[in-house]
Each structure stands twice: as C-alpha cells, then as structure tokens.
Design an enzyme around this catalytic site. Structure first.
Site, mmCIF file in Angstrom:
data_model
loop_
_atom_site.group_PDB
_atom_site.id
_atom_site.type_symbol
_atom_site.label_atom_id
_atom_site.label_comp_id
_atom_site.label_asym_id
_atom_site.label_seq_id
_atom_site.Cartn_x
_atom_site.Cartn_y
_atom_site.Cartn_z
ATOM 1 N N PHE A 51 0.877 -1.172 0.000
ATOM 2 C CA PHE A 51 0.000 0.000 0.000
ATOM 3 C C PHE A 51 0.912 1.219 0.000
ATOM 4 O O PHE A 51 1.429 1.621 1.043
ATOM 5 C CB PHE A 51 -0.903 -0.032 1.237
ATOM 6 C CG PHE A 51 -2.010 0.988 1.225
ATOM 7 C CD1 PHE A 51 -2.881 1.093 0.158
ATOM 8 C CD2 PHE A 51 -2.190 1.842 2.306
ATOM 9 C CE1 PHE A 51 -3.909 2.015 0.158
ATOM 10 C CE2 PHE A 51 -3.213 2.766 2.325
ATOM 11 C CZ PHE A 51 -4.077 2.854 1.245
ATOM 12 N N GLU A 74 0.981 4.190 10.100
ATOM 13 C CA GLU A 74 -0.448 4.509 9.985
ATOM 14 C C GLU A 74 -0.807 5.807 10.712
ATOM 15 O O GLU A 74 -1.892 5.961 11.253
ATOM 16 C CB GLU A 74 -1.315 3.351 10.506
ATOM 17 C CG GLU A 74 -1.772 2.402 9.430
ATOM 18 C CD GLU A 74 -0.737 1.296 9.178
ATOM 19 O OE1 GLU A 74 0.478 1.581 9.284
ATOM 20 O OE2 GLU A 74 -1.140 0.171 8.872
#
Length: 420
Positions: free
Chosen positions: A151, A390
């Site tokens: 990702f 994140e």
C-alpha cells in the site's frame, strides 16, 4: 503466562465484546503459532524479504488469509461452532478477528505480524473499491499467500499529510504515466502488486488524488531495497520513472484516491494498536517470569517494591490498551459511524502504553535486557515503529481532538428541593 496458549488473555476473550467464532479463531491461531515457530526461529541477520515470503506462504497455505478473497468459502461458519472440526481456521475478516490475529502474531514474532498485516492492508482497498476483474485477478493469489501486496502512500516530503502527495500520474491515451517516488513502503521489494496513490489533478490538494493498482513487472517501476530498519522488515522505496499503467489499473475512480487511502488507514489504525498489545503482553509476561526467577537479596526480584510497582503499572496499562482496541473493533464491526475516532484512540493509547511497558521490561531485566536478540532487546526495537506507522502519535492526537464536539454543553437546570 496468562493462558496455556501464549499471547491470549482468556479473561478478555470471555467479555461480550467478542463472539464464539472470535474466541475459536484466536485460540486456533495461537496454537498454530506454537506449532509453526520454526518459521521465525532464525538468526538476527535474517533477510526480511526471504523470511517474509516464507511466512506469507505458510499463512496462505494454512488458510489464515482466506478471508481476503470474498469468493472463497467462508470460514466464519466453520469457526462459529467452536468444535475445531472444520478445516477453515476461522478468520472471517471482521475487525475483531483482525485485531485478535495481530495480537497473537505480534506476541509470537514481529515479522509474522508484519507479514499478515501488510497483506491484509494491501488487499483491503481492492476488496472495498476494486472492479470485479481486479478482484478476480489479485485477491485469490493474495489469499493463498502466493502474491504479496503493498500500500504505497507515503513520500519523504509529505509524510503523514495525504493531501501533499506529489507523485504525478499524467493522463495519456489508454492510461496514465506515473512519475515520482514513494518512501518507506512495506513489502516494496516482494510485492507483486502495489496500490499507489498519485496526483492526477482533478482538484487541489486531497481532491486531485487517484489510486492505481501497479503490477511489479510494470516498466519503469523499481525498488530501492537499501533501507534497513531497526527491526528487520521488508521495507524500501519505490521509484516510478515514466511508468505506464492502463485505464483498467485505476482503483475506484479518478480523484477518489484520498477517500480510499483515508478509509483504509482509519480502519487499520486500531489493528496497529492490537499489534502493540501483543508486543506489550509478551514483554509483561517476560518481565514477570524474569522477576520471579531472578534471585536477589535472599529472595527474588519480584519481592522488591519498585519492581512490583513497575509490573502493576504495566498490567494496568496493558488492560486499558487491550480494552480500547476491543472497543474500537467492536465499533466498526457494528457499523458505528464514530469508529475512526476510536480507531485513533486505540492506536495512540496502545502504542504509547506498549512503549512504556517494553521499556519497563528492559529495566527489570537490567543488563540481560540489552543483550542482542534477547526478547526484551528485540521488543525494544520492534515496538518503536508502531508509534509512527499509519499516522504518528501526534497525528492521532490531532484526529482525536478534531473529533471532539465543539458545541457548548447547555447548563443543567438547578435541582429543586423536592428532587433532593
């Protein structure tokens, strides 16, 4: 040890936040980790790309990634009975299952958790926004552990600011040409497909981003594998030098990239907190074991008031973190609109608490906790990154503060004498 299966807190599992299929899957995964410990019992200088692929293939072969393929036979029903007779491990893809899986895997090994989590992270945008053709092409091999994904959002210049993504995607006949770099991308060197967020310019800032699925064999795509982290992981930089991708590589629709990236990150922040709980639980168990066994002053280290206080503080922090992660996962699984706030709360609280718990464990071990490749030393290196991935802790604070209700609370009417 909290239970006969390492990494599980049976008292927490017994709470009504979880259902029988969650308990069944967590226990079965804990047992799998004990049985397959040879997957990560390797020297410190292991090559994370090689180890990561080996772990990924084992997870896929044994069914732990089956939930990534929506067309695969559901494992949830097999798990619900709890009799252990089915062949499906029981992860049904809800976030309580994902969080429990990360807790168990992180307790066992950092790279095991990393491999599982990045595969789930990379598959989620395809599951949620992919076309039927994209799903058929990528999800079955990802679920089997045969195809790794990444990702690719972060850039050196933009960091946690998604709206500042600079990698450009120029519209050309039949597709797009991608030009730029991505930094600190997990699985960059082993992924067969990268979900890349690039600027297509439909609007300013966040409005001008698009998500693309870029196969590893795409011309002009290369990976710089020279990035070495404090904890060995498959991580590096991606370079896209006039890389052409067809229109069919667009994920979702043009200009929708910010929404996709934000949605995926909001969901997975709580799972980072779950991994932190796994690290913290491993550290706390190691600290208690060492304190009881270490002989000192005609007794054990556990008898010292300062050690007891440190262990007590760790236990309080660990329980609080585990409950916040469970609450966040329960919120999203029940369709609560406010789950992003709780996802950030869980990540912030769990990662910061885990850092303190691991540090306390090193202190209790003393010099033995500084020995290379000892459990405390490995945990000390491994936990640090979770406060950044994140969205760093400071970003989570901004998100949580921004979610607070700014409307003034109306004053309560004074109680009458009759009501007293």
């Amino acid at each position: 040890m909290r239970t006969q299966l390492a990494g599980l807190d049976e008292n927490l599992l017994a709470l009504p936040l979880y259902e029988d299929h969650h308990r069944f899957a967590a226990r079965r995964l804990a047992g799998w980790c004990q049985d397959r410990a040879e997957l990560w019992e390797v020297p410190t200088d292991r090559a994370p790309d090689v180890s990561g692929l080996r772990i990924l293939r084992a997870l896929g072969a044994d069914g732990w990634l089956a939930f990534l393929d929506p067309d695969a036979p559901s494992s949830g029903e097999a798990a619900a009975s709890g009799d252990g007779t089915g062949t499906a491990p029981g992860l049904n893809g809800d976030f309580r299952s994902l969080c429990l899986a990360r807790e168990v895997l992180a307790y066992a090994d950092d790279l095991a958790d990393f491999t599982f989590s990045i595969q789930a992270l990379a598959a989620t945008p395809i599951i949620r926004y992919g076309t039927e053709e994209q799903k058929r092409r990528y999800l079955p091999p990802m679920a089997r552990g045969e195809l790794a994904g990444s990702f690719a959002v972060t850039e050196e210049a933009s960091g946690s600011d998604l709206a500042a993504v600079g990698l450009r995607a120029e519209r050309v006949p039949g597709g797009y040409v991608l030009d730029g770099e991505k930094a600190w991308i997990a699985n960059s060197g082993i992924a067969g497909v990268h979900c890349v967020i690039a600027r297509t310019g439909e609007g300013p800032g966040a409005l001008g981003l698009t998500a693309f699925l870029v196969p590893a064999e795409t011309g002009g795509l290369s990976c710089d594998r020279s990035v070495r982290m404090v904890a060995p992981r498959s991580l590096g930089h991606l370079v896209l030098d006039r890389a052409f991708v067809p229109d069919t590589s667009v994920l979702g629709r043009p200009g929708h990239g910010f929404v996709i990236a934000s949605d995926v990150l909001e969901r997975f922040r709580m799972t980072v907190g779950a991994a932190a709980v796994g690290f913290a639980r491993r550290a706390a168990d190691a600290a208690v074991g060492h304190a009881r066994e270490r002989k000192i002053y005609r007794g054990s280290l556990f008898d010292l008031p300062s050690v007891k206080a440190a262990l007590a503080d760790s236990e309080v922090a660990l329980n609080g973190a585990a409950l916040l992660v469970a609450r966040a996962a329960w919120e999203i699984d029940h369709g609560r609109r406010g789950y992003p706030r709780h996802s950030s709360i869980a990540k912030l609280a769990a990662t910061e608490s885990a850092q303190r718990i691991v540090d306390a464990t090193v202190q209790i071990f003393g010099a033995a906790g500084l020995v290379a490749d000892s459990v405390p030393e490995r945990l000390y290196r491994q936990i640090r990154s979770l406060r950044i991935y994140e969205g760093a802790s400071e970003v989570q604070q901004m998100i949580i503060a921004g979610s607070l209700d700014r409307k003034p609370v109306p004053p309560r009417a004074p109680a009458s004498a009759d009501a007293l």
